[in-house]
Enzyme design. Structure first.
Site, PDB file in Angstrom:
ATOM      1  N   GLY A   1       0.810  -1.221   0.000  1.00  0.00           N
ATOM      2  CA  GLY A   1       0.000   0.000   0.000  1.00  0.00           C
ATOM      3  C   GLY A   1       0.836   1.260   0.000  1.00  0.00           C
ATOM      4  O   GLY A   1       2.072   1.224   0.030  1.00  0.00           O
ATOM      5  N   SER A   2       0.131   2.388  -0.016  1.00  0.00           N
ATOM      6  CA  SER A   2       0.793   3.674  -0.194  1.00  0.00           C
ATOM      7  C   SER A   2       1.452   4.182   1.087  1.00  0.00           C
ATOM      8  O   SER A   2       2.276   5.097   1.027  1.00  0.00           O
ATOM      9  CB  SER A   2      -0.216   4.708  -0.703  1.00  0.00           C
ATOM     10  OG  SER A   2      -1.303   4.807   0.192  1.00  0.00           O
ATOM     11  N   THR A   3       1.104   3.617   2.244  1.00  0.00           N
ATOM     12  CA  THR A   3       1.755   4.050   3.494  1.00  0.00           C
ATOM     13  C   THR A   3       3.037   3.252   3.721  1.00  0.00           C
ATOM     14  O   THR A   3       4.102   3.825   3.974  1.00  0.00           O
ATOM     15  CB  THR A   3       0.788   3.881   4.692  1.00  0.00           C
ATOM     16  OG1 THR A   3      -0.497   4.367   4.313  1.00  0.00           O
ATOM     17  CG2 THR A   3       1.279   4.648   5.894  1.00  0.00           C
TER      18      THR A   3
ATOM     19  N   ASP B   1      -6.935  -0.218   6.389  1.00  0.00           N
ATOM     20  CA  ASP B   1      -7.978   0.650   5.837  1.00  0.00           C
ATOM     21  C   ASP B   1      -8.801   1.301   6.937  1.00  0.00           C
ATOM     22  O   ASP B   1      -9.326   2.401   6.761  1.00  0.00           O
ATOM     23  CB  ASP B   1      -8.866  -0.158   4.884  1.00  0.00           C
ATOM     24  CG  ASP B   1      -8.047  -0.664   3.703  1.00  0.00           C
ATOM     25  OD1 ASP B   1      -7.444   0.177   3.019  1.00  0.00           O
ATOM     26  OD2 ASP B   1      -7.967  -1.879   3.497  1.00  0.00           O
TER      27      ASP B   1
ATOM     28  N   LYS C   1      -8.568  -4.698   6.339  1.00  0.00           N
ATOM     29  CA  LYS C   1      -7.487  -4.597   5.361  1.00  0.00           C
ATOM     30  C   LYS C   1      -7.940  -5.230   4.055  1.00  0.00           C
ATOM     31  O   LYS C   1      -8.916  -5.952   4.010  1.00  0.00           O
ATOM     32  CB  LYS C   1      -6.231  -5.307   5.872  1.00  0.00           C
ATOM     33  CG  LYS C   1      -5.537  -4.530   6.987  1.00  0.00           C
ATOM     34  CD  LYS C   1      -4.266  -5.174   7.487  1.00  0.00           C
ATOM     35  CE  LYS C   1      -3.316  -5.596   6.415  1.00  0.00           C
ATOM     36  NZ  LYS C   1      -2.948  -4.541   5.440  1.00  0.00           N
ATOM     37  N   GLY C   2      -7.189  -4.927   2.994  1.00  0.00           N
ATOM     38  CA  GLY C   2      -7.506  -5.514   1.699  1.00  0.00           C
ATOM     39  C   GLY C   2      -7.937  -4.500   0.657  1.00  0.00           C
ATOM     40  O   GLY C   2      -8.272  -4.867  -0.462  1.00  0.00           O
TER      41      GLY C   2
ATOM     42  N   GLU D   1      -1.275 -10.877   3.142  1.00  0.00           N
ATOM     43  CA  GLU D   1      -1.023 -10.038   4.323  1.00  0.00           C
ATOM     44  C   GLU D   1      -1.402 -10.782   5.604  1.00  0.00           C
ATOM     45  O   GLU D   1      -0.697 -10.704   6.610  1.00  0.00           O
ATOM     46  CB  GLU D   1      -1.814  -8.732   4.218  1.00  0.00           C
ATOM     47  CG  GLU D   1      -1.235  -7.787   3.170  1.00  0.00           C
ATOM     48  CD  GLU D   1      -2.071  -6.546   2.928  1.00  0.00           C
ATOM     49  OE1 GLU D   1      -1.513  -5.556   2.425  1.00  0.00           O
ATOM     50  OE2 GLU D   1      -3.284  -6.550   3.218  1.00  0.00           O
TER      51      GLU D   1
ATOM     52  N   LYS E   1      -7.721   6.743   9.235  1.00  0.00           N
ATOM     53  CA  LYS E   1      -7.989   5.305   9.391  1.00  0.00           C
ATOM     54  C   LYS E   1      -8.550   4.944  10.768  1.00  0.00           C
ATOM     55  O   LYS E   1      -9.014   3.828  10.981  1.00  0.00           O
ATOM     56  CB  LYS E   1      -6.700   4.498   9.153  1.00  0.00           C
ATOM     57  CG  LYS E   1      -5.981   4.807   7.839  1.00  0.00           C
ATOM     58  CD  LYS E   1      -6.747   4.298   6.658  1.00  0.00           C
ATOM     59  CE  LYS E   1      -6.122   4.597   5.314  1.00  0.00           C
ATOM     60  NZ  LYS E   1      -4.946   3.822   4.983  1.00  0.00           N
TER      61      LYS E   1
HETATM   62  C1  5RP Z   1      -3.663  -3.795   1.001  1.00  0.00           C
HETATM   63  C2  5RP Z   1      -3.988  -3.217   2.323  1.00  0.00           C
HETATM   64  C3  5RP Z   1      -3.401  -1.885   2.654  1.00  0.00           C
HETATM   65  O1  5RP Z   1      -2.582  -2.031   3.754  1.00  0.00           O
HETATM   66  C4  5RP Z   1      -4.509  -0.932   2.963  1.00  0.00           C
HETATM   67  O2  5RP Z   1      -5.381  -0.879   1.831  1.00  0.00           O
HETATM   68  C5  5RP Z   1      -3.986   0.465   3.270  1.00  0.00           C
HETATM   69  O3  5RP Z   1      -3.416   1.022   2.137  1.00  0.00           O
HETATM   70  P1  5RP Z   1      -2.827   2.485   2.084  1.00  0.00           P
HETATM   71  O4  5RP Z   1      -1.625   2.514   2.965  1.00  0.00           O
HETATM   72  O5  5RP Z   1      -2.519   2.700   0.627  1.00  0.00           O
HETATM   73  O6  5RP Z   1      -3.903   3.435   2.569  1.00  0.00           O
HETATM   74  O7  5RP Z   1      -4.668  -3.789   3.139  1.00  0.00           O
HETATM   75  O8  5RP Z   1      -4.335  -4.995   0.812  1.00  0.00           O
END
Ligand code: 5RP
Length: 227
Positions: free
Chosen positions: A30-32, A88, A98-99, A107, A125
């Site tokens: 993910g982006s974080t 999420d 998550k997902g 994961e 979040k």
């Molecule tokens: C991927 C995930 C990610 O960890 C979740 O969607 C958070 O993503 P982001 O850091 O981009 O907000 O569960 O399957």
């Protein structure tokens, strides 16, 4: 960089403080966690940090390897010392959804093989009750319309995740994702068990009793929530 992106960066980078020489590190998706991966790569280059990593998606493997982080198969390591991942949503008991990025199955497997799980997140979040974010459920393509009918009969409002061209989104392990637009999840443990009992459901995106800490960027600070 907008405020959310800079919070993701702050939280993602802060998690690197938990990584030490010799560790086996699980890398989420993910982006974080993207910022965690870049920071780990920087420490490998500048400080000679020695780690090996286990990845949760093709995307993460590509990013990590492109930046010089050695990736091992999960089946070649006896245990994972710490996994850093995004989420999420998370509630006050550190239960999470998550997902959103479609990587929930790998994961969850990586998380269960880890001694410590740390989530990194921007402040959006943190929720009082899970469910505003649609709950991802990974399902087998065979029979998925019937699985969705079962979910709909319980009022869970399932929607098959699609790609921009309208075809079903396919996970790294060749499955579909059904997103459940529930709104509020009153009893996450019961729902998780019920979902996983449907033939054709591979895994659900409720991560319960998994996160040990959540590092959340709130403005300029990173706040740690612990279970
Ligand atoms: C991927 C995930 C990610 O960890 C979740 O969607 C958070 O993503 P982001 O850091 O981009 O907000 O569960 O399957």
């Amino acid at each position: 960089m907008d405020i959310k992106a800079s919070e993701k960066r702050r939280a993602g980078e802060a998690a690197c403080a938990f990584i030490r020489d010799g560790m086996t590190v699980g890398l989420g998706t993910g982006s974080t966690v993207h910022f965690t991966i870049l920071k780990i790569a920087e420490r490998i280059k500048n400080e000679g940090l020695k780690i090996r990593a286990v990845s949760t998606s093709k995307r993460t493997t590509e990013l990590a390897e492109a930046h010089g982080i050695p990736i091992r198969s999960i089946d070649d390591v006896p245990e994972i010392d710490v996994t850093i991942d995004g989420c999420d949503e998370f509630d006050p008991s550190l239960r999470g959804i998550k997902g959103g990025g479609g990587a929930l199955l790998f994961e969850k497997i990586v998380a269960r093989a880890s001694r410590v799980n740390i989530w990194v997140a921007d402040h959006s979040k943190r929720v009082e009750q899970l469910g505003a974010f649609p709950l991802p459920v990974e399902v087998l393509p065979f029979g998925h319309t019937h699985v969705m009918k079962t979910m709909a009969s319980e009022g869970l409002k399932p929607a098959l995740r699609k790609t921009p061209d309208g075809s079903p989104y396919i996970t790294d392990s060749g499955h579909y994702i059904v997103d459940l637009h529930i709104g509020k999840i009153a009893r996450p443990e019961e729902l998780a068990a019920w979902l996983n009992g449907i033939p054709g459901v591979i895994e659900n995106g409720l991560f319960l009793g998994i996160a040990d800490k959540v590092l959340v960027a709130e403005g300029d600070n990173v706040v740690t929530y612990e279970r």
